[in-house]
Design a protein around this motif. Structure first.
Motif, PDB file in Angstrom:
ATOM      1  N   ALA A   2       0.827  -1.197   0.000  1.00  0.00           N
ATOM      2  CA  ALA A   2       0.000   0.000   0.000  1.00  0.00           C
ATOM      3  C   ALA A   2       0.867   1.255   0.000  1.00  0.00           C
ATOM      4  O   ALA A   2       1.862   1.332   0.725  1.00  0.00           O
ATOM      5  CB  ALA A   2      -0.926   0.017   1.220  1.00  0.00           C
ATOM      6  N   VAL A   3       0.473   2.220  -0.816  1.00  0.00           N
ATOM      7  CA  VAL A   3       1.175   3.497  -0.904  1.00  0.00           C
ATOM      8  C   VAL A   3       0.216   4.605  -0.494  1.00  0.00           C
ATOM      9  O   VAL A   3      -0.916   4.673  -0.993  1.00  0.00           O
ATOM     10  CB  VAL A   3       1.698   3.762  -2.329  1.00  0.00           C
ATOM     11  N   LEU A   4       0.646   5.471   0.415  1.00  0.00           N
ATOM     12  CA  LEU A   4      -0.108   6.660   0.778  1.00  0.00           C
ATOM     13  C   LEU A   4       0.314   7.779  -0.160  1.00  0.00           C
ATOM     14  O   LEU A   4       1.503   8.111  -0.243  1.00  0.00           O
ATOM     15  CB  LEU A   4       0.188   7.058   2.228  1.00  0.00           C
ATOM     16  N   ARG A  57       0.651   1.993   8.924  1.00  0.00           N
ATOM     17  CA  ARG A  57       1.920   1.574   8.336  1.00  0.00           C
ATOM     18  C   ARG A  57       1.718   1.344   6.839  1.00  0.00           C
ATOM     19  O   ARG A  57       0.851   0.577   6.431  1.00  0.00           O
ATOM     20  CB  ARG A  57       2.403   0.288   8.995  1.00  0.00           C
ATOM     21  N   TYR A  58       2.494   2.042   6.036  1.00  0.00           N
ATOM     22  CA  TYR A  58       2.420   1.913   4.578  1.00  0.00           C
ATOM     23  C   TYR A  58       3.759   1.401   4.052  1.00  0.00           C
ATOM     24  O   TYR A  58       4.793   1.511   4.724  1.00  0.00           O
ATOM     25  CB  TYR A  58       2.099   3.266   3.944  1.00  0.00           C
ATOM     26  N   ASP A  59       3.714   0.878   2.843  1.00  0.00           N
ATOM     27  CA  ASP A  59       4.963   0.451   2.206  1.00  0.00           C
ATOM     28  C   ASP A  59       5.755   1.653   1.698  1.00  0.00           C
ATOM     29  O   ASP A  59       6.980   1.597   1.598  1.00  0.00           O
ATOM     30  CB  ASP A  59       4.668  -0.512   1.055  1.00  0.00           C
ATOM     31  N   ILE A  61       5.310   6.300   1.055  1.00  0.00           N
ATOM     32  CA  ILE A  61       4.540   7.543   1.009  1.00  0.00           C
ATOM     33  C   ILE A  61       5.042   8.353  -0.167  1.00  0.00           C
ATOM     34  O   ILE A  61       6.250   8.497  -0.367  1.00  0.00           O
ATOM     35  CB  ILE A  61       4.705   8.356   2.315  1.00  0.00           C
ATOM     36  N   ALA A  82       6.259   4.747   7.112  1.00  0.00           N
ATOM     37  CA  ALA A  82       6.623   3.964   5.926  1.00  0.00           C
ATOM     38  C   ALA A  82       8.141   3.922   5.843  1.00  0.00           C
ATOM     39  O   ALA A  82       8.828   4.840   6.309  1.00  0.00           O
ATOM     40  CB  ALA A  82       6.038   4.578   4.661  1.00  0.00           C
TER      41      ALA A  82
END
Length: 287
Positions: A2-4, A57-59, A61, A82
């Motif tokens: 997942a990307v923010l 928690r993202y992979d 940003i 991230a």
């Protein structure tokens, strides 16, 4: 994965989201206006730094918003949200440092302050960071430079073309989006600031002429000589900064980006569709 994406409804975000999906990412997209989501894109109303989603928690940003606001948000984090962050600054951090307009000098100063703060907070949190300094961005009808000029010309049927010797290097928003995706995939991009311009350097006058030639309706070219430009600077103070830079080269050195990311930006070949606003109601969160 997942990307923010902060500033997801900006011109670069418009191009980035489909590229992230194609690369296998799910997306949490932030915007200041409500958007319609899809199976792999979750839109959230947000404003950096104060109206942000609950920490997660993202992979990675990706941010196209103001750097100082991003730095402030990061300063409030006790843990890295991230492991990777890619953000855009602007070549204005360099080109406006010596502007004759005080407000533009301040813009350059704020950009550099923002860059420094984002880097400082990323290093505090252990986040691998990458910054881009793009030149003039165009391509999807959301920019605040060439698109307004094109639309005014279509309304008035007159296209002003100033005498200008300075070089320009406009970069398509999709080329920058491609570079962002590559940066996420290439470990060697971490800890670097990339200047990023288009694949062609041309005089400002030729750039304007190509925009005029791309319009769907004929417009009358209106040459603006030195005397006319001086008069405009006197009558319209807001034009002082842009007019004062017409004979300056506003370009980027793509060497590092090409060698590290393997990206070759396109030539400046605009077409009529580039001056049309996307159907989605997108807010102008950056540039």
């Amino acid at each position: 994965m997942a990307v923010l994406v902060i500033g997801a409804s900006s011109q670069i975000g418009h191009c980035l989201l489909p590229r992230l999906l194609a690369a296998g990412f799910d997306v949490v997209a932030l915007s200041r206006k409500a958007q319609v989501g899809t199976a792999r894109i979750e839109w959230k109303l947000a404003r950096v730094p104060d109206r942000m989603p609950e920490p997660a928690r993202y992979d990675a940003i990706v941010s196209f918003g103001p750097l100082l606001a991003l730095g402030e948000w990061l300063s409030r984090q006790t843990e890295a949200p991230a492991p990777r962050l890619v953000a855009t600054s602007s070549m204005s951090a360099v080109s406006k440092r010596d502007s004759v307009v005080a407000d533009e000098v301040e813009i350059a100063r704020q950009l550099r302050r923002g860059e420094d703060e984002v880097v400082r907070q990323c290093e505090r949190l252990g986040i691998g960071w990458t910054l881009f300094r793009p030149t003039l961005i165009y391509g999807v009808g959301l920019d605040k430079s060439l698109t307004p000029l094109a639309r005014r010309a279509l309304r008035w049927r007159v296209f002003p073309i100033p005498a200008a010797r300075g070089l320009r290097q406009p970069v398509h928003a999709d080329d920058l989006a491609q570079a962002v995706v590559r940066a996420l995939a290439v470990p060697e991009s971490q800890g670097r600031t990339f200047e990023f311009g288009g694949g062609e350097r041309l005089s400002a006058e030729i750039m304007f002429r190509r925009v005029r030639d791309s319009l769907p309706r004929a417009t009358l070219p209106l040459p603006l000589g030195r005397a006319a430009q001086a008069l405009m600077r006197w009558l319209w103070p807001a034009s002082r900064g842009p007019l004062s830079r017409l004979d300056r080269d506003l370009v980027a050195d793509n060497g590092l980006a090409v060698s590290v990311l393997g990206i070759s930006p396109r030539l400046f070949q605009p077409d009529a569709a580039m001056w049309t606003r996307p159907e989605a109601d997108m807010d102008m969160e950056h540039r």
